[in-house]
Enzyme design. Sequence first.
Site, PDB file in Angstrom:
ATOM      1  N   LEU A  78       5.911  -7.653 -19.544  1.00 34.37           N
ATOM      2  CA  LEU A  78       6.754  -6.591 -18.992  1.00 34.37           C
ATOM      3  C   LEU A  78       6.405  -5.199 -19.514  1.00 34.37           C
ATOM      4  CD1 LEU A  78      10.202  -8.424 -19.066  1.00 34.37           C
ATOM      5  CD2 LEU A  78       8.411  -8.557 -17.339  1.00 34.37           C
ATOM      6  N   CYS A  79       5.359  -5.084 -20.310  1.00 30.87           N
ATOM      7  CA  CYS A  79       4.910  -3.787 -20.807  1.00 30.87           C
ATOM      8  C   CYS A  79       4.042  -3.130 -19.738  1.00 30.87           C
ATOM      9  CB  CYS A  79       4.115  -4.014 -22.097  1.00 30.87           C
ATOM     10  SG  CYS A  79       3.829  -2.553 -23.068  1.00 30.87           S
ATOM     11  N   HIS A  80       4.311  -1.863 -19.455  1.00 25.18           N
ATOM     12  CA  HIS A  80       3.553  -1.158 -18.418  1.00 25.18           C
ATOM     13  C   HIS A  80       2.130  -0.844 -18.891  1.00 25.18           C
ATOM     14  CE1 HIS A  80       7.707  -0.303 -17.212  1.00 25.18           C
ATOM     15  NE2 HIS A  80       7.225  -0.207 -15.990  1.00 25.18           N
ATOM     16  N   MET A 116       4.977   0.676 -28.248  1.00 22.21           N
ATOM     17  CA  MET A 116       4.378  -0.659 -28.286  1.00 22.21           C
ATOM     18  C   MET A 116       2.865  -0.577 -28.471  1.00 22.21           C
ATOM     19  SD  MET A 116       6.933  -2.553 -28.348  1.00 22.21           S
ATOM     20  CE  MET A 116       5.945  -4.024 -28.533  1.00 22.21           C
ATOM     21  N   GLU A 117       2.251   0.422 -27.879  1.00 27.74           N
ATOM     22  CA  GLU A 117       0.799   0.600 -28.037  1.00 27.74           C
ATOM     23  C   GLU A 117       0.455   0.938 -29.481  1.00 27.74           C
ATOM     24  OE1 GLU A 117       1.654   0.446 -23.881  1.00 27.74           O
ATOM     25  OE2 GLU A 117       2.632   1.554 -25.483  1.00 27.74           O
ATOM     26  N   ASP A 131      -9.239 -10.895 -40.771  1.00 30.24           N
ATOM     27  CA  ASP A 131     -10.341 -11.744 -40.312  1.00 30.24           C
ATOM     28  C   ASP A 131     -11.636 -11.444 -41.055  1.00 30.24           C
ATOM     29  OD1 ASP A 131     -11.607 -13.669 -38.523  1.00 30.24           O
ATOM     30  OD2 ASP A 131     -12.590 -11.914 -37.640  1.00 30.24           O
TER      31      ASP A 131
END
Length: 164
Positions: A78-80, A116-117, A131
């Site tokens: 649902l993130c644009h 969010m980004e 990693d």
Amino acid sequence: MTAQEKFSHINEQGKANMVDVTEKQITQRQAIAEGYIKMSQQAFDLLKNNQHAKGDVLSVAQIAGIQGAKKCSDLIPLCHPLMLSKVQIEFQILDDSQQVRIQALCKLSGQTGVEMEALTAVSVAALTLFDMCKAVDPLMEISGIRVLKKQGGKSGDWQVEKVK
């Protein structure tokens, strides 16, 4: 009150719904997020001296963080998808705590925010550091991922009380 009025990501039938931002005004938006990765002294020294077997750990993590921000909508339902105009990843070496502080800045002119980004950029950069250093220290700890500052949009500007 309907489900859609109560929750922006749920439709009338109670199903997941991507918010319609069509009518929202285009504004300048920016978000800054941070996170930390703590590691053993050996792994930390190798990182500081650019001596890890996998190469330039910080440069690879920087590129990974930028890619992470660009792929946020592929990862978060649902993130644009956004047309980012700037993604910047910075690292701060914290000798006293054997940590690397990761900070991400994301900017755009658009109809929805970039928090969010920025969070995804920090997360992916931290995972990449993990990693690339795990052969030396598989017990590293990622922590403190949060938004520090947000600018633009309907909800206005804000930042945490004390930015490090």
